[in-house]
Write a protein that holds these residues in place. Structure first.
Motif, PDB file in Angstrom:
ATOM      1  N   ASP A  15      -9.574  11.096   2.010  1.00  0.00           N
ATOM      2  CA  ASP A  15      -8.862   9.980   1.381  1.00  0.00           C
ATOM      3  C   ASP A  15      -7.885  10.491   0.339  1.00  0.00           C
ATOM      4  O   ASP A  15      -6.744  10.017   0.242  1.00  0.00           O
ATOM      5  CB  ASP A  15      -9.854   8.982   0.774  1.00  0.00           C
ATOM      6  N   HIS A  16      -8.316  11.472  -0.449  1.00  0.00           N
ATOM      7  CA  HIS A  16      -7.451  11.996  -1.509  1.00  0.00           C
ATOM      8  C   HIS A  16      -6.252  12.741  -0.913  1.00  0.00           C
ATOM      9  O   HIS A  16      -5.102  12.540  -1.354  1.00  0.00           O
ATOM     10  CB  HIS A  16      -8.249  12.917  -2.426  1.00  0.00           C
ATOM     11  N   ARG A  74      -3.692  10.297   0.509  1.00  0.00           N
ATOM     12  CA  ARG A  74      -2.893   9.590  -0.499  1.00  0.00           C
ATOM     13  C   ARG A  74      -1.864  10.518  -1.146  1.00  0.00           C
ATOM     14  O   ARG A  74      -0.753  10.094  -1.476  1.00  0.00           O
ATOM     15  CB  ARG A  74      -3.801   8.963  -1.541  1.00  0.00           C
ATOM     16  N   VAL A 124      -2.179   2.071   2.188  1.00  0.00           N
ATOM     17  CA  VAL A 124      -1.961   1.502   0.854  1.00  0.00           C
ATOM     18  C   VAL A 124      -1.869  -0.008   1.009  1.00  0.00           C
ATOM     19  O   VAL A 124      -1.028  -0.515   1.756  1.00  0.00           O
ATOM     20  CB  VAL A 124      -0.681   2.064   0.201  1.00  0.00           C
ATOM     21  N   SER A 154      -9.911   0.118  -5.946  1.00  0.00           N
ATOM     22  CA  SER A 154      -9.655   1.246  -5.053  1.00  0.00           C
ATOM     23  C   SER A 154     -10.886   2.131  -5.041  1.00  0.00           C
ATOM     24  O   SER A 154     -11.379   2.542  -6.093  1.00  0.00           O
ATOM     25  CB  SER A 154      -8.433   2.033  -5.516  1.00  0.00           C
ATOM     26  N   HIS A 156     -10.403   3.057   0.803  1.00  0.00           N
ATOM     27  CA  HIS A 156      -9.786   1.754   0.535  1.00  0.00           C
ATOM     28  C   HIS A 156      -8.951   1.853  -0.735  1.00  0.00           C
ATOM     29  O   HIS A 156      -9.509   1.967  -1.837  1.00  0.00           O
ATOM     30  CB  HIS A 156     -10.890   0.698   0.388  1.00  0.00           C
ATOM     31  N   PHE A 157      -7.620   1.841  -0.591  1.00  0.00           N
ATOM     32  CA  PHE A 157      -6.742   1.977  -1.749  1.00  0.00           C
ATOM     33  C   PHE A 157      -5.853   0.749  -1.890  1.00  0.00           C
ATOM     34  O   PHE A 157      -5.101   0.406  -0.984  1.00  0.00           O
ATOM     35  CB  PHE A 157      -5.864   3.225  -1.632  1.00  0.00           C
ATOM     36  N   ARG A 158      -5.984   0.082  -3.037  1.00  0.00           N
ATOM     37  CA  ARG A 158      -5.155  -1.092  -3.334  1.00  0.00           C
ATOM     38  C   ARG A 158      -4.223  -0.773  -4.498  1.00  0.00           C
ATOM     39  O   ARG A 158      -4.676  -0.461  -5.592  1.00  0.00           O
ATOM     40  CB  ARG A 158      -6.040  -2.293  -3.669  1.00  0.00           C
ATOM     41  N   GLU A 159      -2.909  -0.885  -4.241  1.00  0.00           N
ATOM     42  CA  GLU A 159      -1.955  -0.574  -5.302  1.00  0.00           C
ATOM     43  C   GLU A 159      -1.967  -1.624  -6.404  1.00  0.00           C
ATOM     44  O   GLU A 159      -1.522  -1.344  -7.523  1.00  0.00           O
ATOM     45  CB  GLU A 159      -0.546  -0.407  -4.721  1.00  0.00           C
ATOM     46  N   PRO A 180      -5.518  -0.226  -8.651  1.00  0.00           N
ATOM     47  CA  PRO A 180      -5.531   1.209  -8.322  1.00  0.00           C
ATOM     48  C   PRO A 180      -6.749   1.988  -8.777  1.00  0.00           C
ATOM     49  O   PRO A 180      -6.916   3.144  -8.378  1.00  0.00           O
ATOM     50  CB  PRO A 180      -4.265   1.726  -9.026  1.00  0.00           C
ATOM     51  N   ASP A 181      -7.602   1.384  -9.615  1.00  0.00           N
ATOM     52  CA  ASP A 181      -8.741   2.126 -10.147  1.00  0.00           C
ATOM     53  C   ASP A 181     -10.052   1.611  -9.583  1.00  0.00           C
ATOM     54  O   ASP A 181     -10.155   0.471  -9.134  1.00  0.00           O
ATOM     55  CB  ASP A 181      -8.779   2.017 -11.679  1.00  0.00           C
ATOM     56  N   ARG A 182     -11.057   2.460  -9.664  1.00  0.00           N
ATOM     57  CA  ARG A 182     -12.401   2.020  -9.312  1.00  0.00           C
ATOM     58  C   ARG A 182     -12.940   1.126 -10.419  1.00  0.00           C
ATOM     59  O   ARG A 182     -12.781   1.429 -11.602  1.00  0.00           O
ATOM     60  CB  ARG A 182     -13.335   3.212  -9.110  1.00  0.00           C
TER      61      ARG A 182
END
Length: 603
Positions: free
Chosen positions: A310-311, A314, A489, A550, A554-557, A560-562
């Motif tokens: 995932d990293h 991105r 994204v 995020s 699963h990444f939501r702009e 953006p943070d957990r």
């Protein structure tokens, strides 16, 4: 109404990849009759495309490795959203399953002193992946297939299942058709195991084969079983972008495990720019140290190209969006650079990565020993799937079991490379064992002809609609929409648009027009597959909207943070009485103290 070819087994396995074959072998070994249904030809399952290796803490290359380290790596990679019991069983049992595979004839690469060789892979602390060059999945399928045939398992090739049969509150078989002739098939069984793989064909760019249309997920959902973690779709960071002849084809993580580096259009190793705090102490901060790690130096730290998928994905998207990508919208993956380090680098690459070398030379005229590859994220795997019991692999509907990619729980928010193949072996074996036990404890149940006639009418209705659309166009439009709006994204506005688009696509899919007859009719096959693709696409979209943070893949702009508060639940989906998707948040169960202690110790 049509006639039906009827078959009766104690256990029916749907899917003949690694999980399905291992489940069928185990069920047969427990003395029950087993039928195995595969959508394509036996031996052509998507497992053959798994290249890098099987993750198992055998400790043959680095004696610091053990099941506890593997367990902790898996939990950390999954952002601790994993089912802890599944992660424990997987880490403990993977070595035994690998040695069992070797005993059945698998030929793994060896160390100089004759032990099984293991390689580095993203997210794994130590060299852990058992491999056969870059053709590990093919060797696994070959071995399991030979062993399964030797046991006398009945195989039904080129058959598609459209409905699971239910009676008395449990699954009692399956209804489908023979793809070549269009004949309808009825399978009665005391237990059914789903091992149908993933959902990649819901997206435009994917490494998945044509069979991956979410069949198992949709079959289970419509039978009343629960789905879980559907928002977590993994985009493998390195799929081929150019040339078009190889677009979407996976470039194994083994390329990076053997020293391959990622470069932007400025020729810079951008992965050094962003190393998560979680991995700072494990990640090299210079090129030389990263190189020593890939060569087996136990005192060196791993290169940033081997961070979790995932990293890495991105980071690649960031380079492309900020204008540092290649002309075709990717980045460069270069293993040819190791000529600076090794005197016979070209021979080394051909030996370690024979599949990659020959595949891209023949299909794309690219010699990976001399030039870099253009790569970018490609839809690869779904961590979400059918909710199952960790020990037995039974779904929330009695008599229904699931294993492999179509089952949820092991991988949490993000899967580590190599864990997929050991997942197939460990939980395929468990599904087969407990399905056989269930079959022995329950009687056979048949379904009335009325119900069968209804299922056949539903399958044939596309020949009678007045719609102008064809199934191929609707599928292409769905893939474009999912790629653009629910891709790597995400944001709320796009996904709300996706929900509206899915409603329109459902209407179009219900009215596609199929011409010709049932024999050799890919338009009809696609029309039936579309229903499954729409089901899983809706599940992914609704779950992704529900998780406002995020996390892992699963990444939501827009988030953006957990979120430490919200990141402690699974999203569970079930079919309501009215036929809608009902979502609920279910708190993660507390890990047993001994497992939590392992995680704390490894941190």
């Amino acid at each position: 109404m049509p006639s039906y070819d009827t078959h009766t087994y104690d256990v029916l396995v749907i899917g003949a990849g690694g999980a399905g074959l291992r489940a069928a072998i185990e069920a047969s070994a427990h003395g029950v009759s087993v039928g195995l249904v595969c959508k394509s030809l036996l031996g052509k399952a998507h497992t053959v495309m798994a290249e890098g290796g099987i993750a198992a803490a055998l400790s043959y290359v680095d004696d610091r490795d053990n099941w506890k380290v593997h367990f902790a790596d898996t939990m950390r990679g999954g952002q601790y959203l994993n089912n802890g019991r599944m992660a424990e069983l997987h880490a403990k049992e993977a070595p035994e399953r690998v040695l069992e595979l070797e005993a059945w004839g698998a030929l793994f690469d060896r160390t100089k002193d004759g032990r099984i060789l293991q390689r580095n892979f993203g997210g794994h602390k130590y060299p852990r992946l058992v491999h056969v060059g870059d053709r590990t999945g093919l060797e696994m399928i070959r071995t399991l297939q030979d062993h399964g045939i030797y046991q006398g398992i009945a195989v039904h090739m080129e058959c598609t299942i459209t409905t699971l049969l239910k009676e008395e509150g449990r699954v009692v078989g399956a209804f489908g058709y023979e793809r070549e002739k269009g004949r309808f098939l009825v399978f009665f069984a005391k237990a059914v195991i789903l091992a149908t793989g993933g959902i990649g064909r819901a997206y435009k760019i994917t490494s998945n084969s044509w069979e991956y249309t979410g069949d198992g997920h949709a079959l289970a959902f419509h039978a009343g079983a629960e789905l879980m973690d559907m928002e977590f779709v993994q985009f493998h960071p390195t799929g081929m972008i150019w040339p078009p002849s190889v677009r979407g084809i996976l470039v194994t993580e083994g390329v990076r495990g053997e020293g391959g580096i990622l470069l932007n259009n400025q020729g810079r190793r951008f992965m050094f720019d962003d190393i998560p705090a979680l991995y700072v102490n494990q990640t090299a901060d210079n090129e030389e140290e990263g190189w020593r790690y890939t060569q087996g130096d136990k005192n060196a730290r791993r290169p940033p190209e081997l961070l979790t998928r995932d990293h890495v994905a991105r980071c690649i998207v960031r380079e492309i969006k900020e204008g540092r990508g290649t002309a075709h919208g990717g980045v460069l993956l270069d293993i040819s650079w190791i000529k600076k380090k090794l005197p016979h680098a070209e021979d080394h690459i051909r030996k370690k990565l024979p599949g990659m070398y020959h595949q891209f030379l023949k299909l794309a005229d690219i010699d990976i020993t001399r030039q870099p590859m253009e790569v970018g994220p490609t839809t690869h795997y779904i961590m979400g799937g059918i909710r199952v019991d960790a020990d037995t692999q039974m779904a929330t509907v009695p008599g229904l079991f699931a294993a492999g990619e179509c089952a949820a729980g092991l991988h949490g928010a993000n899967r580590l490379g190599g864990n997929s193949l050991s997942d197939l072996l460990v939980f395929g074996k468990r599904a087969g064992e407990y399905a056989a036990q269930f079959a022995k404890e329950n009687k056979s149940v048949t379904i009335s002809g009325e119900h069968l006639d209804q299922y056949s009418r539903e399958a044939l209705r596309y020949f009678e609609t007045e719609g102008a659309d064809n199934s191929f166009q609707v599928q292409a439009d769905l893939q474009d929409m999912m790629q653009d709006l629910v891709g790597i994204v995400r944001n709320e506005a796009d996904m709300l648009r996706a929900v509206e688009e899915l409603k329109k696509l459902k209407e179009r899919a219900a009215n596609v027009r199929v011409t010709g007859n049932r024999e050799f009719n890919p338009g009809w096959h696609t029309a039936l597959d579309l229903q499954n693709l729409l089901t899983v696409s809706e599940a992914v979209t609704l779950a992704a909207l529900e998780r406002k943070e995020s996390l892992g893949a699963h990444f939501r702009e827009d988030y953006p943070d957990r979120d430490e508060k919200s990141g402690k639940f699974n999203i569970v989906i079930r079919k309501s009485e009215e036929g809608w998707m009902e979502l609920r948040q279910e708190a993660l169960p507390e890990l047993p103290a001994e497992l939590q202690h392992i995680i704390n110790e490894m941190k």
